[in-house]
Scaffold this motif. Structure first.
Motif, mmCIF file in Angstrom:
data_model
loop_
_atom_site.group_PDB
_atom_site.id
_atom_site.type_symbol
_atom_site.label_atom_id
_atom_site.label_comp_id
_atom_site.label_asym_id
_atom_site.label_seq_id
_atom_site.Cartn_x
_atom_site.Cartn_y
_atom_site.Cartn_z
ATOM 1 N N ARG A 1 0.773 -1.196 -0.132
ATOM 2 C CA ARG A 1 0.478 -0.231 -0.199
ATOM 3 C C ARG A 1 0.615 1.379 -0.255
ATOM 4 O O ARG A 1 1.181 2.254 1.449
ATOM 5 N N VAL A 2 1.970 1.320 -0.876
ATOM 6 C CA VAL A 2 2.852 2.089 -0.450
ATOM 7 C C VAL A 2 1.971 3.683 -1.458
ATOM 8 O O VAL A 2 2.807 4.948 -0.797
ATOM 9 N N ALA A 3 1.544 3.699 -2.260
ATOM 10 C CA ALA A 3 0.424 4.984 -2.820
ATOM 11 C C ALA A 3 -0.776 5.880 -1.731
ATOM 12 O O ALA A 3 -0.211 6.792 -1.317
ATOM 13 N N GLU A 4 -0.545 4.834 -1.275
ATOM 14 C CA GLU A 4 -1.493 5.139 0.409
ATOM 15 C C GLU A 4 -0.208 5.940 1.441
ATOM 16 O O GLU A 4 -1.013 7.079 1.794
ATOM 17 N N ASN A 5 0.365 5.301 1.839
ATOM 18 C CA ASN A 5 1.478 5.369 2.860
ATOM 19 C C ASN A 5 1.756 7.629 1.500
ATOM 20 O O ASN A 5 2.361 8.405 2.675
ATOM 21 N N ALA A 6 2.473 7.244 0.589
ATOM 22 C CA ALA A 6 2.948 8.561 0.276
ATOM 23 C C ALA A 6 1.516 9.083 0.165
ATOM 24 O O ALA A 6 2.304 10.576 0.180
ATOM 25 N N TYR A 7 0.634 9.292 0.191
ATOM 26 C CA TYR A 7 -0.558 10.231 0.339
ATOM 27 C C TYR A 7 -0.048 10.280 1.708
ATOM 28 O O TYR A 7 -0.358 11.863 2.385
ATOM 29 N N PHE A 8 -0.357 10.480 2.921
ATOM 30 C CA PHE A 8 0.309 10.649 3.807
ATOM 31 C C PHE A 8 1.266 11.279 4.756
ATOM 32 O O PHE A 8 1.128 12.150 4.866
ATOM 33 N N ILE A 9 2.474 11.038 3.627
ATOM 34 C CA ILE A 9 3.589 11.698 3.515
ATOM 35 C C ILE A 9 3.792 13.017 3.113
ATOM 36 O O ILE A 9 3.342 14.280 3.754
ATOM 37 N N GLN A 10 2.937 12.910 2.042
ATOM 38 C CA GLN A 10 1.540 14.913 1.103
ATOM 39 C C GLN A 10 1.162 15.081 2.222
ATOM 40 O O GLN A 10 1.460 16.788 2.287
ATOM 41 N N GLN A 11 0.438 14.718 2.935
ATOM 42 C CA GLN A 11 -0.351 14.980 3.979
ATOM 43 C C GLN A 11 0.291 15.767 4.996
ATOM 44 O O GLN A 11 -0.406 16.641 5.376
ATOM 45 N N ARG A 12 1.018 14.930 6.390
ATOM 46 C CA ARG A 12 1.686 15.295 7.163
ATOM 47 C C ARG A 12 3.006 15.280 7.509
ATOM 48 O O ARG A 12 3.206 16.045 8.106
ATOM 49 N N GLU A 13 3.927 15.290 6.535
ATOM 50 C CA GLU A 13 5.243 15.285 6.517
ATOM 51 C C GLU A 13 5.304 17.037 6.378
ATOM 52 O O GLU A 13 5.065 16.846 4.581
ATOM 53 N N ASN A 14 6.616 17.159 7.255
ATOM 54 C CA ASN A 14 7.133 18.945 6.167
ATOM 55 C C ASN A 14 8.150 18.466 5.264
ATOM 56 O O ASN A 14 8.645 17.722 5.319
ATOM 57 N N GLY A 15 7.403 19.641 4.409
ATOM 58 C CA GLY A 15 8.400 19.226 2.698
ATOM 59 C C GLY A 15 7.852 18.542 1.939
ATOM 60 O O GLY A 15 8.578 18.763 0.549
ATOM 61 N N TYR A 16 6.687 17.957 1.786
ATOM 62 C CA TYR A 16 6.715 17.204 1.191
ATOM 63 C C TYR A 16 4.630 17.634 -0.164
ATOM 64 O O TYR A 16 4.020 17.119 0.050
#
Ligand code: F0G
Length: 460
Positions: A222-237
């Protein structure tokens, strides 16, 4: 008139064909449940109204995937569809070599057999059922190195999938790096409730494992779902695309096992991807024994075509917004009803904390299994136990007692509507209101491996 403060999002697709569902009565569902030994895995799907058993292989394919299906090349060797799949994986995930498999666990079998020796230790960010079993069957021992927050359903850490580097370091000190063939890192940790790993954590893990000469094998289901959360929550993304983020995640790992039945929006398929030529060679040898020739590995050419298109679609920003957004919608409705769910809301489903929902049931009475049965009985919604039954037994025969005793409401991609989500939440709320009268189950049949699939129960 005032302009609305909030703009709703909606799905970036419309329906061209629908699948008709059977509506059942409570009496019919009771009979079906008894026949199924109170195990939702053993129900006939036809008796289910809204099927949230899994998000695996239950996706709706797009018109583009169906068209690609027709162009599948069914050559036994050297199928054009294999080369399309290989190129798609190289482009989107950045791994060099690809061995197709019929689904994720077959790739897990390959990598476990190739890299794990008897007595080895395989640290991972929480176990997954099939992944751990393949590690054990290859002679390894799984050690959980996920952060403590992941085991607490109420903790709202934004990246509950993170690896605890101190835990990993303790394992390395105790056993030595040579006993650790690889660290297994899942992106969006299924058993923790669909919780993501942060990019900062992956970077730190890469640095640490480089120093000690340890590989990282990525369960990228589920890497693309993980990527979505990084985009929403992690600074710089915030300004990076899902596509860029996925590529960066994969770049910190040495290879991956994939169940294409999730992120990649198909009904069957998977692969092992790896950057090391020698491991690739071994995998190509082994896949012929277990799956099929290395250019199809258990998949039809048409399935490889559909996976290739699905991988590209999984990178679409609007798709992930709607996919994760629908899960969030369901989770927020549950929260409104006061139902105890794992927080933050995960990527692929809602996980009810069955210990909090049914505090009067000890874990030996299978609270999550019981609750899944009750919810089916109420409305025909099928969910899944992810607690003591799924955790199974240790190699020495003792039961695992996982902290998390959960019922998983897994949402298939592009399949159900918001009205379905309402029915699910309302039905669960009704069971919640009557929770005091729920008594628990006893197990009357227990299979040797992965018992949750076929175990049978009787009500107390
Ligand atoms: N890894 C993870 C994180 C998974 O969720 C799954 C499957 C697998 C590996 C194995 O892949 O099914 O294609 O052989 N999870 C499904 C589920 C079965 O319902 O969670 P597979």
């Amino acid at each position: 008139m005032e302009t609305p403060k909030r703009r709703s999002w909606a799905e970036p697709y419309r329906m061209k064909m629908v699948e008709l569902l059977k509506m059942t009565t409570r009496e019919e569902r009771l009979k079906a449940l008894q026949d199924a030994g109170y195990n939702t895995f053993l129900l006939h799907a036809d008796d289910v109204y809204i099927d949230l058993l899994t998000d695996s292989g239950t996706n709706a394919m797009s018109d583009r995937q169906w068209s690609a299906f027709m162009t599948g090349d069914e050559a036994y060797a050297g199928s054009k569809s294999y080369y399309i799949l290989e190129e798609t994986i190289q482009t989107h995930y950045g791994y060099k070599y690809v061995v197709p498999t019929h689904q994720g666990r077959a790739a897990e079998n390959l990598i476990s057999q190739i890299l794990i020796k008897k007595g080895d230790i395989v640290p991972g960010n929480m176990y997954f059922t099939t992944t751990r079993l393949h590690q054990e069957l290859a002679g390894g021992t799984f050690v959980d190195i996920i952060i403590d927050e992941a085991h607490d359903p109420t903790n709202e850490h934004p990246f509950k999938g993170n690896v605890d580097l101190d835990k990993l370091d303790a394992v390395v000190r105790q056993y030595g790096a040579e006993k650790i063939p690889y660290v297994c890192v899942a992106t969006n940790v299924n058993m923790a409730g669909g919780q993501p790993v942060s990019m900062a954590n992956l970077k730190a893990l890469r640095e640490y494992t480089h120093k000690h000469g340890i590989r990282i094998i990525h369960d990228m289901t589920r890497v693309a779902e993980n990527a979505y959360f990084i985009q929403q929550r992690e600074n710089g993304y915030q300004d990076k695309s899902i596509k860029e983020i996925v590529l960066e995640i994969c770049s910190y790992t040495d290879g991956a096992t994939m169940s294409a039945k999730k992120d990649a929006l198909v009904n069957i398929g998977g692969f092992l991807a790896i950057n090391d030529w020698d491991i690739f060679e071994e995998a190509r040898n082994l896949v012929v024994v277990y799956e099929g020739l290395h250019t199809y590995g258990g998949m039809a050419g048409r399935d490889m075509e559909a996976v290739a298109v699905g991988i590209a679609e999984s990178m679409d920003e609007h798709h992930q917004r709607a996919r994760v957004g629908q899960v969030e919608y369901l989770g927020n409705r549950m929260i409104e009803f006061g139902i105890p769910i794992v927080k933050p809301i995960g990527g692929h489903g809602i996980f009810i904390d069955a210990k909090a929902f049914l505090p009067h049931l000890k874990q030996d009475l299978f609270p999550a299994q019981t609750l899944a049965a009750e919810i089916y009985l109420d409305s025909g919604v099928r969910t899944m136990e992810r607690g003591i039954v799924s955790a199974g037994r240790k190699p020495n025969g003792e039961n695992y007692y996982p902290n998390l005793e959960l019922v998983r409401f897994t949402v298939p991609r592009r399949v159900y509507t918001q009205a379905h989500m309402d029915v699910i939440a309302e039905s669960t709320a009704e069971v919640f209101e009557k929770r005091d009268r729920i008594k628990g189950l006893k197990m009357v049949y227990e299979p040797k491996y992965l018992r949750f699939f076929q175990a049978r129960f009787e009500p107390l």
